[in-house]
Scaffold this active site. Structure first.
Site, PDB file in Angstrom:
ATOM      1  N   SER A   9      -3.382  -1.836 -11.867  1.00 46.26           N
ATOM      2  CA  SER A   9      -3.812  -1.262 -10.595  1.00 46.26           C
ATOM      3  C   SER A   9      -5.307  -0.972 -10.673  1.00 46.26           C
ATOM      4  O   SER A   9      -5.746  -0.146 -11.477  1.00 46.26           O
ATOM      5  CB  SER A   9      -3.050   0.028 -10.307  1.00 46.26           C
ATOM      6  OG  SER A   9      -3.739   0.736  -9.293  1.00 46.26           O
ATOM      7  N   HIS A  34      -2.909  -5.416  -8.763  1.00 47.01           N
ATOM      8  CA  HIS A  34      -2.339  -4.487  -7.793  1.00 47.01           C
ATOM      9  C   HIS A  34      -3.471  -3.727  -7.088  1.00 47.01           C
ATOM     10  O   HIS A  34      -4.288  -3.074  -7.743  1.00 47.01           O
ATOM     11  CB  HIS A  34      -1.414  -3.513  -8.528  1.00 47.01           C
ATOM     12  CG  HIS A  34      -0.656  -2.589  -7.649  1.00 47.01           C
ATOM     13  ND1 HIS A  34       0.511  -2.951  -7.003  1.00 47.01           N
ATOM     14  CD2 HIS A  34      -0.888  -1.302  -7.293  1.00 47.01           C
ATOM     15  CE1 HIS A  34       0.965  -1.923  -6.301  1.00 47.01           C
ATOM     16  NE2 HIS A  34       0.123  -0.900  -6.450  1.00 47.01           N
ATOM     17  N   ASP A  36      -4.452  -0.890  -4.279  1.00 47.58           N
ATOM     18  CA  ASP A  36      -3.915   0.269  -3.555  1.00 47.58           C
ATOM     19  C   ASP A  36      -4.770   0.604  -2.348  1.00 47.58           C
ATOM     20  O   ASP A  36      -5.918   1.038  -2.481  1.00 47.58           O
ATOM     21  CB  ASP A  36      -3.853   1.474  -4.501  1.00 47.58           C
ATOM     22  CG  ASP A  36      -2.764   1.300  -5.542  1.00 47.58           C
ATOM     23  OD1 ASP A  36      -1.601   1.149  -5.131  1.00 47.58           O
ATOM     24  OD2 ASP A  36      -3.081   1.297  -6.738  1.00 47.58           O
ATOM     25  N   MET A  38      -5.304   3.005   0.740  1.00 43.40           N
ATOM     26  CA  MET A  38      -4.931   4.347   1.207  1.00 43.40           C
ATOM     27  C   MET A  38      -5.814   4.752   2.387  1.00 43.40           C
ATOM     28  O   MET A  38      -7.022   4.495   2.369  1.00 43.40           O
ATOM     29  CB  MET A  38      -5.121   5.362   0.074  1.00 43.40           C
ATOM     30  CG  MET A  38      -4.380   4.994  -1.199  1.00 43.40           C
ATOM     31  SD  MET A  38      -4.531   6.295  -2.424  1.00 43.40           S
ATOM     32  CE  MET A  38      -3.762   5.504  -3.844  1.00 43.40           C
ATOM     33  N   HIS A  67      -0.784  -3.203  -1.866  1.00 42.50           N
ATOM     34  CA  HIS A  67       0.144  -2.092  -1.598  1.00 42.50           C
ATOM     35  C   HIS A  67      -0.461  -1.206  -0.512  1.00 42.50           C
ATOM     36  O   HIS A  67      -1.404  -0.455  -0.773  1.00 42.50           O
ATOM     37  CB  HIS A  67       0.336  -1.327  -2.927  1.00 42.50           C
ATOM     38  CG  HIS A  67       1.176  -0.093  -2.823  1.00 42.50           C
ATOM     39  ND1 HIS A  67       1.210   0.866  -3.830  1.00 42.50           N
ATOM     40  CD2 HIS A  67       2.029   0.347  -1.859  1.00 42.50           C
ATOM     41  CE1 HIS A  67       2.043   1.831  -3.478  1.00 42.50           C
ATOM     42  NE2 HIS A  67       2.540   1.557  -2.290  1.00 42.50           N
ATOM     43  N   MET A  69      -0.645   1.825   1.646  1.00 42.36           N
ATOM     44  CA  MET A  69      -0.193   3.210   1.845  1.00 42.36           C
ATOM     45  C   MET A  69      -0.925   3.728   3.073  1.00 42.36           C
ATOM     46  O   MET A  69      -1.810   4.590   2.982  1.00 42.36           O
ATOM     47  CB  MET A  69      -0.520   4.047   0.595  1.00 42.36           C
ATOM     48  CG  MET A  69       0.409   3.750  -0.570  1.00 42.36           C
ATOM     49  SD  MET A  69      -0.282   4.280  -2.144  1.00 42.36           S
ATOM     50  CE  MET A  69      -1.282   2.857  -2.520  1.00 42.36           C
ATOM     51  N   MET A 138       8.383   3.626  -5.843  1.00 44.52           N
ATOM     52  CA  MET A 138       7.354   4.567  -6.301  1.00 44.52           C
ATOM     53  C   MET A 138       7.965   5.518  -7.320  1.00 44.52           C
ATOM     54  O   MET A 138       8.965   6.187  -7.039  1.00 44.52           O
ATOM     55  CB  MET A 138       6.787   5.380  -5.134  1.00 44.52           C
ATOM     56  CG  MET A 138       5.929   4.597  -4.158  1.00 44.52           C
ATOM     57  SD  MET A 138       4.593   3.641  -4.898  1.00 44.52           S
ATOM     58  CE  MET A 138       3.655   4.900  -5.755  1.00 44.52           C
ATOM     59  N   ASP A 177       5.924   1.527  -9.633  1.00 41.09           N
ATOM     60  CA  ASP A 177       4.516   1.927  -9.533  1.00 41.09           C
ATOM     61  C   ASP A 177       4.353   3.421  -9.776  1.00 41.09           C
ATOM     62  O   ASP A 177       4.857   4.238  -9.007  1.00 41.09           O
ATOM     63  CB  ASP A 177       4.030   1.563  -8.116  1.00 41.09           C
ATOM     64  CG  ASP A 177       2.545   1.803  -7.911  1.00 41.09           C
ATOM     65  OD1 ASP A 177       1.859   2.205  -8.866  1.00 41.09           O
ATOM     66  OD2 ASP A 177       2.087   1.578  -6.771  1.00 41.09           O
TER      67      ASP A 177
HETATM   68  C1  DX5 Z   1      -0.483   5.538  -6.658  1.00 44.18           C
HETATM   69  C2  DX5 Z   1      -0.738   4.066  -6.659  1.00 44.18           C
HETATM   70  C3  DX5 Z   1      -0.614   3.440  -8.007  1.00 44.18           C
HETATM   71  C4  DX5 Z   1      -1.552   3.994  -9.054  1.00 44.18           C
HETATM   72  C5  DX5 Z   1      -0.796   4.015 -10.361  1.00 44.18           C
HETATM   73  O1  DX5 Z   1      -0.364   5.990  -5.369  1.00 44.18           O
HETATM   74  O2  DX5 Z   1       0.144   3.388  -5.800  1.00 44.18           O
HETATM   75  O3  DX5 Z   1      -0.690   2.033  -7.953  1.00 44.18           O
HETATM   76  O4  DX5 Z   1      -2.734   3.260  -9.236  1.00 44.18           O
HETATM   77  O5  DX5 Z   1      -1.574   4.647 -11.314  1.00 44.18           O
HETATM   78  P1  DX5 Z   1      -1.003   5.090 -12.718  1.00 44.18           P
HETATM   79  O6  DX5 Z   1      -0.511   3.842 -13.412  1.00 44.18           O
HETATM   80  O7  DX5 Z   1      -2.187   5.699 -13.387  1.00 44.18           O
HETATM   81  O8  DX5 Z   1       0.120   6.050 -12.475  1.00 44.18           O
HETATM   82 ZN    ZN Z   2       0.272   1.138  -5.911  1.00 47.23          ZN
END
Ligand code: DX5
Ligand code: ZN
Length: 220
Positions: A9, A34, A36, A38, A67, A69, A138, A177
């Site tokens: 990620s 990956h 993220d 947000m 991903h 969010m 998650m 994740d």
């Molecule tokens: C959290 C993200 C993850 C995050 C995971 O909301 O969706 O992808 O980067 O990070 P680690 O592996 O550090 O828990």
């Molecule tokens: Zn993620």
């Protein structure tokens, strides 16, 4: 045929030199990247949008696992696919029209995923199994890297395997994740995970390439 994949990620990467970190994890054996996304509404944090995904797509050679969010994910499907998403995952909690948004993704020919927050039951995806390629479970509350793995995710993964079997949907990839590390990756694998997202466990490691290799060794 499903294969086990390590998905670093980028949330924990060095954003002042993304190209360097992308090349590093690719050379270290990462299978997908990956990303993220947000929006500060669906989750209490803001990251980046299609513009940065497009820039990442220029330097990355492995598939982009995006991903989302974000609220109203249906409004941004085309933008993220145009930017280069190979997998596009939306949260079941983020739209009252899950089926419609998934159709929109599938119509563009990319892999469609649904993600479930820790409190969301697996039954949420029961009626869209025919429309998806991926389920993203998650194992932390989304929004931040570096959180601890929520242990009851293991039971949830077992229940998901049962559902996929019952519905003849075992071709669907299962991604997990949050909080995955060298120490717990085997347990997550044994519970039925195919794609392992890891942010801090890779990018904050002294030797990220070695971390990827050690993770992969434990699940193959
Ligand atoms: C959290 C993200 C993850 C995050 C995971 O909301 O969706 O992808 O980067 O990070 P680690 O592996 O550090 O828990
Ligand atoms: Zn993620």
């Amino acid at each position: 045929m499903k294969t086990k994949k390590i998905a670093p990620s980028l949330l924990s990467a060095d954003f002042s030199n993304l190209e360097k970190d992308i090349k590093m994890v690719e050379q270290g054996g990462a299978h997908v990247l990956h990303l993220d996304i947000m929006d500060g509404h669906f989750v209490p944090n803001i990251t980046f949008g299609p513009f940065i995904v497009k820039a990442i797509n220029k330097v990355a050679t492995i598939p982009l696992d995006v991903h989302l969010m974000i609220e109203n994910p249906g409004d941004y499907i085309d933008a993220f696919i145009d930017a280069g998403a190979d997998y596009l995952t939306i949260h079941a909690e983020a739209t009252p029209h899950l089926h419609r948004v998934l159709q929109k993704i599938k119509a563009r020919g990319v892999k469609a995923g649904v993600s479930l927050n820790p409190h969301t039951p697996i039954s949420m995806i029961e009626n869209v199994l025919e429309d998806i390629d991926l389920v993203l479970i998650m194992s932390v509350n989304p929004g931040f890297g570096g959180q601890s793995f929520i242990q009851n995710t293991i039971d949830k993964l077992h229940r998901l395997q049962k559902l996929l079997k019952e519905k003849n949907a075992e071709h669907i990839e299962v991604e997990v994740d949050g909080g995955i590390k060298i120490e717990n990756i085997k347990e997550v694998c044994d519970a039925g995970c195919d794609i392992f997202v890891a942010g801090s466990a890779i990018f904050k490691a002294d030797n990220p390439q070695k971390a990827i290799q050690m993770m992969f060794d434990r699940i193959t």
